[in-house]
Scaffold this active site. Sequence first.
Site, PDB file in Angstrom:
ATOM      1  N   SER A 137       3.156  -3.988   1.615  1.00 31.01           N
ATOM      2  CA  SER A 137       4.310  -4.293   2.455  1.00 31.01           C
ATOM      3  C   SER A 137       4.254  -5.725   2.965  1.00 31.01           C
ATOM      4  O   SER A 137       3.166  -6.270   3.201  1.00 31.01           O
ATOM      5  CB  SER A 137       4.341  -3.337   3.655  1.00 31.01           C
ATOM      6  OG  SER A 137       5.283  -3.747   4.628  1.00 31.01           O
ATOM      7  N   TYR A 150       1.131   2.319   9.674  1.00 31.92           N
ATOM      8  CA  TYR A 150       1.679   1.938   8.368  1.00 31.92           C
ATOM      9  C   TYR A 150       1.123   0.576   7.966  1.00 31.92           C
ATOM     10  O   TYR A 150       0.626   0.391   6.852  1.00 31.92           O
ATOM     11  CB  TYR A 150       3.204   1.906   8.432  1.00 31.92           C
ATOM     12  CG  TYR A 150       3.855   1.523   7.117  1.00 31.92           C
ATOM     13  CD1 TYR A 150       3.959   2.442   6.085  1.00 31.92           C
ATOM     14  CD2 TYR A 150       4.352   0.238   6.919  1.00 31.92           C
ATOM     15  CE1 TYR A 150       4.554   2.096   4.872  1.00 31.92           C
ATOM     16  CE2 TYR A 150       4.943  -0.119   5.724  1.00 31.92           C
ATOM     17  CZ  TYR A 150       5.040   0.813   4.700  1.00 31.92           C
ATOM     18  OH  TYR A 150       5.619   0.461   3.495  1.00 31.92           O
TER      19      TYR A 150
END
Length: 273
Positions: A137, A150
């Site tokens: 990410s 996350y």
Amino acid sequence: MTTPRAWFITGATRGLGRAFTEAVLDTGERVIAAARDVESLGPLAEQHPGRLVPLALDVTDRAAVFAAVDRAVSEFGRLDVVVNNAGGMLYGMVEEATESQVRAHLDLNFFGAVWVAQAVVPHLRAGGGGRLLQVTSMGSGGGMATVGFYGAGKAALDSVSEALAMEVEQFGIKVTVVQMGGYDTSLFTTGTTMTDPLPQYQDLRTEMTAMWGDATSPAASTAAPAMLELASLPDPPRRLILGSQSFDQVHEMNRAREDYYRTWEHLSRMAPG
């Protein structure tokens, strides 16, 4: 005639994984499409007979991952490109998350990706090389409220993947950390586990919700051409930010971090290490 490459894509039923699967099939290449529930891939498999093999797989089960990769190789005789994409979101403040939520999240986003990498490397090496695309990410460079776990899982995968890239390059295996930007996927809906909110964080939660905003994200399919290009480069990068807006945002975040370090440089240099 060149034999079409064989791809292994995890998280292939929704979002980016589904978009990558469809794009690869449109090029005439072959895909082992892995996900926990592959029923939705039935119509796509009928459209591409012999070139799409749906494979039910929970990547948190290490033994199942190794068995699935062995089956993938038996289906197509080899693997050429692996897209390590399966993942989910744990949304909430660090204090709010339960032990089971944190462990389940990291089992999927970090350990699951590690098991896939461990399982495919011997086959890629045996085939003389290949590509391993590790989907992380744009937010893996630092923590942010409500999505800390996350970011933590993706940051861990970033680090392990860079180490892996150094280790396997000698075998002709090219590893790229693909730091995905914000695309219109189901990550924040069906892919999200929510913590039970504590009232002490309500003001910050409201602030973060407003910051995320309701801007429309690009369709997942718009990321596919760059992934196809990346998988075909003779000398691919070890790290790639995927998304024009995301590139600018990451560049700005890195510049701000450098400025912050400089602000406290005098304190850093008080220690001799």
